[in-house]
Write a protein that holds these residues in place. Structure first.
Motif, short mmCIF file in Angstrom:
data_model
loop_
_atom_site.label_atom_id
_atom_site.label_comp_id
_atom_site.label_asym_id
_atom_site.label_seq_id
_atom_site.Cartn_x
_atom_site.Cartn_y
_atom_site.Cartn_z
N ILE A 37 11.85 6.25 10.84
CA ILE A 37 11.22 5.73 9.56
C ILE A 37 12.33 5.84 8.56
CG2 ILE A 37 9.35 6.07 7.58
CD1 ILE A 37 7.43 6.79 9.82
N HIS A 38 12.51 5.02 7.65
CA HIS A 38 13.64 5.36 6.66
C HIS A 38 13.12 4.12 5.37
CE1 HIS A 38 14.37 1.40 9.15
NE2 HIS A 38 14.61 1.01 7.93
N LYS A 39 13.80 4.28 4.25
CA LYS A 39 13.42 3.50 3.18
C LYS A 39 14.07 2.13 3.11
CE LYS A 39 14.77 6.71 0.29
NZ LYS A 39 15.19 7.43 -0.88
N ASP A 40 13.42 1.20 2.71
CA ASP A 40 13.98 -0.20 2.38
C ASP A 40 14.64 -0.09 1.02
OD1 ASP A 40 12.03 -0.61 0.61
OD2 ASP A 40 11.22 -2.13 1.76
N GLU A 41 15.18 -1.41 0.53
CA GLU A 41 15.83 -1.52 -0.53
C GLU A 41 14.89 -1.23 -1.85
OE1 GLU A 41 15.35 -6.07 0.60
OE2 GLU A 41 15.52 -3.86 1.58
N TYR A 42 13.70 -1.29 -1.75
CA TYR A 42 12.72 -1.06 -2.85
C TYR A 42 12.09 0.37 -2.66
CZ TYR A 42 13.43 -6.35 -2.76
OH TYR A 42 13.76 -7.38 -2.88
N GLY A 43 12.48 1.00 -1.73
CA GLY A 43 11.80 2.43 -1.56
C GLY A 43 10.47 2.37 -0.83
N PHE A 68 10.21 32.11 -8.90
CA PHE A 68 8.87 31.75 -9.48
C PHE A 68 8.26 30.56 -8.36
CE2 PHE A 68 11.13 33.36 -13.19
CZ PHE A 68 10.31 34.34 -13.57
N ASN A 69 9.18 30.17 -7.44
CA ASN A 69 8.51 29.10 -6.57
C ASN A 69 8.56 27.71 -7.47
OD1 ASN A 69 8.23 30.91 -4.15
ND2 ASN A 69 6.23 31.43 -5.05
N ALA A 70 9.35 27.75 -8.46
CA ALA A 70 9.54 26.58 -9.14
C ALA A 70 10.33 25.17 -8.82
CB ALA A 70 9.95 26.93 -10.51
N ILE A 71 10.91 25.39 -7.70
CA ILE A 71 11.74 24.48 -7.12
C ILE A 71 11.12 24.05 -5.87
CG2 ILE A 71 13.98 23.54 -6.52
CD1 ILE A 71 15.13 25.89 -8.02
N VAL A 72 10.91 22.73 -5.60
CA VAL A 72 10.08 22.20 -4.40
C VAL A 72 11.23 21.16 -3.41
CG1 VAL A 72 7.94 22.68 -5.28
CG2 VAL A 72 8.88 20.38 -5.68
N LYS A 73 11.05 21.18 -2.34
CA LYS A 73 11.78 20.23 -1.74
C LYS A 73 10.62 19.17 -1.04
CE LYS A 73 14.62 19.46 2.17
NZ LYS A 73 15.38 20.29 3.51
N GLN A 74 10.68 17.89 -1.60
CA GLN A 74 9.43 16.98 -1.20
C GLN A 74 10.17 16.14 -0.24
OE1 GLN A 74 9.03 15.42 -5.25
NE2 GLN A 74 6.80 15.96 -5.07
N ALA A 84 0.94 -1.36 -0.16
CA ALA A 84 -0.04 -0.01 0.06
C ALA A 84 0.73 1.44 0.12
CB ALA A 84 -0.85 0.03 1.07
N CYS A 85 2.13 1.21 0.25
CA CYS A 85 3.16 2.21 0.33
C CYS A 85 3.44 2.57 -1.10
CB CYS A 85 4.27 1.83 1.11
SG CYS A 85 5.52 3.07 1.17
N ASN A 86 3.30 4.07 -1.27
CA ASN A 86 3.47 4.62 -2.59
C ASN A 86 4.92 4.84 -3.02
OD1 ASN A 86 2.21 5.99 -4.84
ND2 ASN A 86 3.05 7.77 -3.92
N CYS A 87 5.60 4.58 -2.11
CA CYS A 87 7.24 4.81 -2.41
C CYS A 87 7.45 6.31 -2.76
CB CYS A 87 7.77 3.84 -3.27
SG CYS A 87 7.65 2.25 -3.04
N CYS A 88 6.99 7.20 -1.79
CA CYS A 88 6.95 8.48 -2.18
C CYS A 88 8.32 9.07 -2.38
CB CYS A 88 6.36 9.26 -0.76
SG CYS A 88 4.74 8.70 -0.56
N PRO A 89 8.38 9.90 -3.36
CA PRO A 89 9.82 10.65 -3.58
C PRO A 89 10.06 11.72 -2.48
CG PRO A 89 8.08 11.60 -4.87
CD PRO A 89 7.41 10.39 -4.08
#
Length: 520
Positions: free
Chosen positions: A181-187, A162-168, A104-109
């Motif tokens: 919380i961290h990422k596993d090898e699959y994201g 222009f606020n065209a750069i975002v930090k996700q 169900a995890c979206n592997c969010c960027p």
């Protein structure tokens, strides 16, 4: 999003409702296999790309709502596998309490990204401020960020006109105040259970409903169907959680329709806790301890002891309002079982500890109880006004708000020792709590009473609440106002504290065993 009925909210509450209905109607384990098709019916589903994936996720949610662990993703098993072990009246939580449904995890960027809003300007301030030379300019003048060089400092985000750069940032990682919380090898997001203190902020923040917590809805209902009475203990933050129609004078009958034998307020336990913590502070600070931390929030307390073990003894040994209220209920009704109903996921973890489980039998969140009300079709508007529930002081209700615990203890200290100056420092959110303890470690908070709250705003912002924080704060204020200026020492049951004082010594002994032998 608290206060809004989103698709995520609908799915969570529907799962709780169906688990409650299964218990009330006496359905067997095999019916659990049919529920994903009942909850997600038809051939098309708007939530995800695949209706089959959505049903699989619902199956996992049903399992954890029954108190079971997630299934292994690489092994075939029915939703109902092993669930008969949970279809009983007594079952404590098994770790992990909070977990992630991997598929169900979206592997969010995460990272810094240039969007299509980039205008390819002449100045290119993003490139000029980058400390790692991670930004290059294409032929069309647009900026490109090399993710291997980028250190996510955010300077380019700040200077882009222009606020065209975002930090996700991953919502779950951003919400976790202790970097568990961290990422596993699959994201996929993964929880470090050694660090996790079960505050539930990650669960609230995940917009894909991939994070789940175990429940006791089924077990509570089965217990209510047995002979022993089950008493509902409602936390102070309950004010307004189920809407304006469920007033204080309707509370007992409303919960009676769910099967509870009686309803008592945890705010009474808060009054008793105030008296205990004031005594501990008065006797120990600064003679034995440089500072003292409050004990009421289990997530804060666990975090403090895990990350600052040298200060484990600085957290008050006063029993929490939940435990004091439960002990009081069992003192008055020895044969009863106790269900704590509140905003907190970490209370589920607290109730499973060896030093607490004999007092608190079940822990339910407001969201889970809302599912029970839905399953029974309870109409609050049709319930007549009845007995007033309120018995505690305004300070006791104030425990649900950030700063309320420390303020109540301060008032008590000023009452018994008017000449003593009481210094207070408080923090809400675990990251801020950690920073507060860093200041204490540096000797900057000697003589202080420290109040830590894991959730923003305090308990009224807990993971299991239903209301937006501003509405919850307003409704809590109504409860405080209706309680008047009553002090904790004037609470209805305050005179029973002497009969409970030995519990502090008992818990202290058990806590020492837990530190040396572990908690089962």
């Amino acid at each position: 999003m608290k206060g809004y009925i989103t698709d995520k909210t609908k799915l969570r509450r529907r799962v709780f409702e169906e688990v409650a209905r299964l218990a009330y109607e006496g359905g067997g384990p095999e019916q659990l296999d049919d529920l994903p098709y009942k909850i997600i019916s038809g051939e098309n589903e708007p939530f995800r790309d695949s209706i089959f994936l959505e049903r699989a996720i619902i199956g996992e949610r049903l399992r954890v709502a029954m108190g079971m662990s997630l299934r292994k993703i690489n092994e075939h098993a029915n939703t109902s596998k092993g669930v008969d072990e949970s279809m009983i009246a007594e079952k404590y939580y098994e770790p992990p309490l909070i977990d992630i449904i991997r598929f169900a995890c979206n592997c969010c960027p995460d990272g810094v990204t240039v969007t299509n809003g980039c205008q390819g300007c002449l100045e290119h301030p993003c490139k000029e401020v980058c400390p790692k030379d991670a930004i290059t300019i294409q032929k069309d003048g647009r900026s490109v960020i090399d993710s291997d060089k980028c250190i996510k400092c955010g300077r380019c985000v700040q200077v882009c006109p222009f606020n065209a750069i975002v930090k996700q940032e991953r919502p779950c990682e951003k919400a976790c105040g202790i970097n568990a919380i961290h990422k596993d090898e699959y994201g996929h997001a993964e929880i470090d259970q050694e660090k996790c203190v079960s505050c539930g902020m990650c669960l609230n923040s995940c917009p894909f409903a991939a994070i789940v917590d175990k429940g006791q809805i089924y077990q509570t209902i089965k217990a209510m169907q047995d002979d022993a009475p089950v008493i509902a203990m409602v936390a102070p933050s309950i004010a307004g959680q189920f809407g304006k129609e469920l007033t204080d004078t309707k509370m007992k009958e409303a919960f009676g329709k769910l099967g509870f034998a009686d309803v008592v307020e945890v705010a009474v336990g808060a009054d008793l806790c105030t008296i205990q913590e004031a005594e501990h502070f008065m006797h120990d600070v600064p003679e034995n301890l440089p500072f003292m931390g409050t004990s009421c929030c289990p997530a804060w307390s666990i975090m403090a002891k895990k990350q600052f073990p040298e200060f484990a003894g600085n957290i008050s040994m006063a029993l929490t309002p939940m435990v004091l209220s439960a002990r009081l209920a069992k003192k008055l009704h020895p044969e009863c079982k106790v269900a704590f109903i509140g905003p907190c996921l970490s209370k589920k973890q607290e109730a499973s500890r060896r030093s607490v489980k004999s007092y608190v039998d079940f822990v339910l969140t407001y969201e889970e109880v809302a599912g029970m009300f839905a399953a029974k079709g309870v109409d609050f508007g049709a319930i007549p006004e009845g007995e007033e529930l309120r018995r505690a002081s305004s300070d006791g209700y104030g425990f649900a708000r950030s700063g309320g615990v420390a303020e109540a203890v301060k008032k008590r200290l000023e009452e018994v020792d008017p000449d003593r100056e009481v210094l207070i420092e408080r923090a809400e959110g675990l990251d801020n709590c950690r920073k507060m303890l860093m200041r204490a470690k540096a000797g900057k908070l000697n003589g202080y009473l420290l109040e830590g709250m894991a959730c923003p705003g305090g308990c009224i912002g807990g993971a299991g609440t239903l209301l937006a924080l501003n509405r919850a704060d307003y409704q809590l204020g109504v409860s405080e106002k209706e309680a008047g200026v009553l002090r904790c020492s004037e609470s209805r049951y305050a005179d029973m504290l002497p009969g409970l004082e030995h519990l502090g010594e008992e818990v202290a002994r058990i806590e020492e065993e837990v530190r040396t032998q572990g908690d089962d």
